[in-house]
Scaffold this motif. Structure first.
Motif, PDB file in Angstrom:
ATOM      1  N   UNK A 145      68.088  55.412  24.938  1.00 20.19           N
ATOM      2  CA  UNK A 145      67.696  55.738  26.242  1.00 20.19           C
ATOM      3  C   UNK A 145      68.139  56.879  26.676  1.00 20.19           C
ATOM      4  N   UNK A 146      69.937  57.218  26.525  1.00 18.94           N
ATOM      5  CA  UNK A 146      70.235  57.923  26.571  1.00 18.94           C
ATOM      6  C   UNK A 146      69.771  59.441  26.786  1.00 18.94           C
ATOM      7  N   UNK A 309      55.933  48.987  27.118  1.00 16.18           N
ATOM      8  CA  UNK A 309      56.245  48.786  25.348  1.00 16.18           C
ATOM      9  C   UNK A 309      56.822  48.274  25.476  1.00 16.18           C
ATOM     10  N   UNK A 310      57.775  46.355  26.049  1.00 16.40           N
ATOM     11  CA  UNK A 310      58.458  45.437  25.854  1.00 16.40           C
ATOM     12  C   UNK A 310      56.865  44.468  25.333  1.00 16.40           C
ATOM     13  N   UNK A 311      56.061  44.518  25.746  1.00 16.93           N
ATOM     14  CA  UNK A 311      55.136  43.556  25.402  1.00 16.93           C
ATOM     15  C   UNK A 311      54.394  44.194  24.643  1.00 16.93           C
ATOM     16  N   UNK A 383      65.374  47.217  24.479  1.00 14.19           N
ATOM     17  CA  UNK A 383      66.149  48.352  24.775  1.00 14.19           C
ATOM     18  C   UNK A 383      64.825  49.138  23.739  1.00 14.19           C
ATOM     19  N   UNK A 384      64.688  49.238  23.081  1.00 18.60           N
ATOM     20  CA  UNK A 384      63.555  50.048  22.166  1.00 18.60           C
ATOM     21  C   UNK A 384      62.776  49.723  22.337  1.00 18.60           C
ATOM     22  N   UNK A 385      62.041  48.594  22.638  1.00 16.36           N
ATOM     23  CA  UNK A 385      60.744  48.215  23.330  1.00 16.36           C
ATOM     24  C   UNK A 385      60.164  49.281  24.621  1.00 16.36           C
ATOM     25  N   UNK A 390      58.057  54.051  27.132  1.00 20.06           N
ATOM     26  CA  UNK A 390      58.059  55.253  27.923  1.00 20.06           C
ATOM     27  C   UNK A 390      57.527  56.208  27.871  1.00 20.06           C
ATOM     28  N   UNK A 391      58.802  56.447  26.183  1.00 20.44           N
ATOM     29  CA  UNK A 391      57.764  57.983  25.420  1.00 20.44           C
ATOM     30  C   UNK A 391      56.405  57.877  24.710  1.00 20.44           C
ATOM     31  N   UNK A 392      55.887  56.825  25.343  1.00 22.73           N
ATOM     32  CA  UNK A 392      54.834  57.012  24.506  1.00 22.73           C
ATOM     33  C   UNK A 392      53.225  56.897  25.949  1.00 22.73           C
TER      34      UNK A 392
END
Length: 465
Positions: A145-146, A309-311, A383-385, A390-392
């Motif tokens: 994330x950073x 992304x989380x979902x 956080x990975x979600x 964000x990336x996609x």
């Protein structure tokens, strides 16, 4: 300790990070606390269980010199503390040690134990972070994330039951400290009388949290008799937020024992009552410290990408959010626990809620995790979600308005077996946690599941004997 403001809006003030001088934290601490006779070193395993050992004060200084070793196989113990040889982390690899380092800011007195101090540890192997250590996995997600230019501001909410200790024997349904009310509805949500009934216990929790620098915030009586919730303040140091979650769990358990109660983070201890969850609030701070979700337009789009992304990753990581056989009893319709990857504004029936409030406080609330989830693993998966979304540049489905249980959508796993299968086959898990961790956790949980599936229940005896 300050409670939330009276208007009901959350306090998003950030707790200042801990600072230390160049001298050893233990040297400073021992001068101020000369009555301490032992140091308890704590490493949290895959299930979030505290493991470690006691050291005499004469050996305590070595903790800060890097001489404390614990077996890496601690992370491959099952929920009962037994070795799971299928993971390959025990004698198959020689049961190698990892080097454990103290976590800054975690050295504190243990108020429930005479002359005892404690410190949290994290593990490295071969000079690199041990990626079986849940805290290191959370740190890895933070680094990702950073790299996108964001720092998460995080707060945990913990729900739990208080039971009468004498009634908590195996095979006997536990009895909550508050009586189950007669009549059609056995609830006392936000009941102040329930807080008053256990005020000495809650006072002890508050005092212990202060001693251990745990930023406990509001305390409330939850939906079921004997059920409570304690919230932690938002932290710009997300790892510290997770540290405080595991510390608060232990504070609650130990203070309950001292008061003659049993505190339980079991997700669904009473089938006819509300389950206990662990909600995680996350906003993203920019490099200048502003809430990246706040600006009109750009902030809203960023928030929606994080939600998307989380979902999308929620079914893959369900095993980290609901890690136990019992946890899937909580994920049921009309239970305030989500049953499918949904989101909405100020809606407590969805999996990801955007709480009401002004733009400066805008954040998401992740509501799927059971109270027994490991805070480090749940945070890492969440956080990975967010990073994926964000990336996609992902877009979420339309937000749910009203009762989410009345909508059709992709369902979350409804059993531990489904969650294990989804986790073990997930490309997202393999990419973000690595194939070794994916294989280890799946094997660990398969053995745990087998213990439940291979036992004859009381109901079977009552029905068929």
């Amino acid at each position: 300790m300050n409670l939330k403001p009276a208007d009901g809006q959350p306090d998003l003030s950030i707790v200042a990070p801990f600072s230390h001088s160049s001298s050893s934290p233990w040297e400073e601490f021992s001068v101020r606390n000369r009555s301490v006779e032992r140091l308890e070193v704590i490493l949290h395993d895959t299930h979030g269980i505290a493991r470690g050992k006691w050291l005499p004060v004469s050996s305590a200084a070595k903790v800060w010199s890097g001489f404390v070793c614990l077996p890496r196989s601690i992370f491959a113990l099952d929920i009962w503390g037994r070795e799971v040889t299928e993971t390959g982390l025990h004698l198959d690899c020689g049961d190698v040690d990892g080097v454990c380092s103290p976590i800054a800011g975690s050295l504190a007195l243990a108020p429930w134990s005479n002359a005892t101090a404690q410190v949290l540890l994290t593990m490295s192997t071969g000079g690199e972070p041990c990626l079986f250590d849940p805290r290191q996995l959370a740190a890895q997600a933070l680094s990702r994330l950073a790299a996108l230019g964001f720092t998460p501001v995080v707060a945990f909410e913990l729900e739990f039951y208080l039971f009468h200790e004498a009634k908590a024997e195996l095979g006997v349904q536990p009895q909550p400290v508050a009586p189950i009310l007669s009549g059609p509805v056995a609830q006392n949500m936000y009941g102040l009388d329930d807080l008053d009934a256990v005020e000495p216990f809650l006072h002890a929790v508050r005092e212990a949290a202060t001693v251990q620098n745990v930023a406990a915030d509001s305390i409330l009586s939850e939906a079921a008799p004997g059920q409570f919730e304690i919230n932690l303040k938002h932290q710009k140091d997300a790892l510290r937020a997770a540290d405080e979650a595991v510390l608060l769990k232990r504070i609650i358990i130990q203070c309950a024992r001292k008061a003659g109660f049993k505190a339980s983070f079991m997700p669904k201890p009473l089938l006819d009552q509300a389950g206990s969850g662990m909600h995680i609030h996350v906003s993203l701070a920019t490099k200048t410290g502003e809430n990246a979700f706040a600006p009109e337009g750009t902030g809203e789009r960023l928030l929606e990408r994080a939600v998307a992304g989380t979902l999308a990753s929620m079914p893959d990581y369900a095993l980290m959010f609901a890690p136990s056989f019992n946890g899937f009893r909580r994920i049921a319709p009309n239970s305030y626990a989500p049953t499918w990857p949904s989101w909405g504004h100020d809606n407590r029936s969805v999996a990801v809620r955007i709480p009401a409030g002004d733009r400066s406080n805008r954040r998401l609330e992740h509501r799927i995790s059971g109270a027994d989830a490991n805070p480090y693993l749940a945070l890492a998966a969440l956080l990975h979600g967010i990073c994926d979304g964000i990336e996609q540049g992902a877009a979420p489905p339309p937000p749910v308005i009203g009762n989410a249980y009345g909508y059709e959508g992709e369902q979350l796993p409804t059993s531990m077996r489904q969650a294990i299968n989804g986790f073990s086959q997930s490309e997202k898990v393999r990419k973000n946690f690595g194939p070794s961790y994916q294989d280890m956790l799946a094997k660990l949980k398969k053995v745990e599941l087998g213990e439940f599936e291979n036992r004859v229940s009381d109901l079977e005896y009552q029905s068929y004997l």
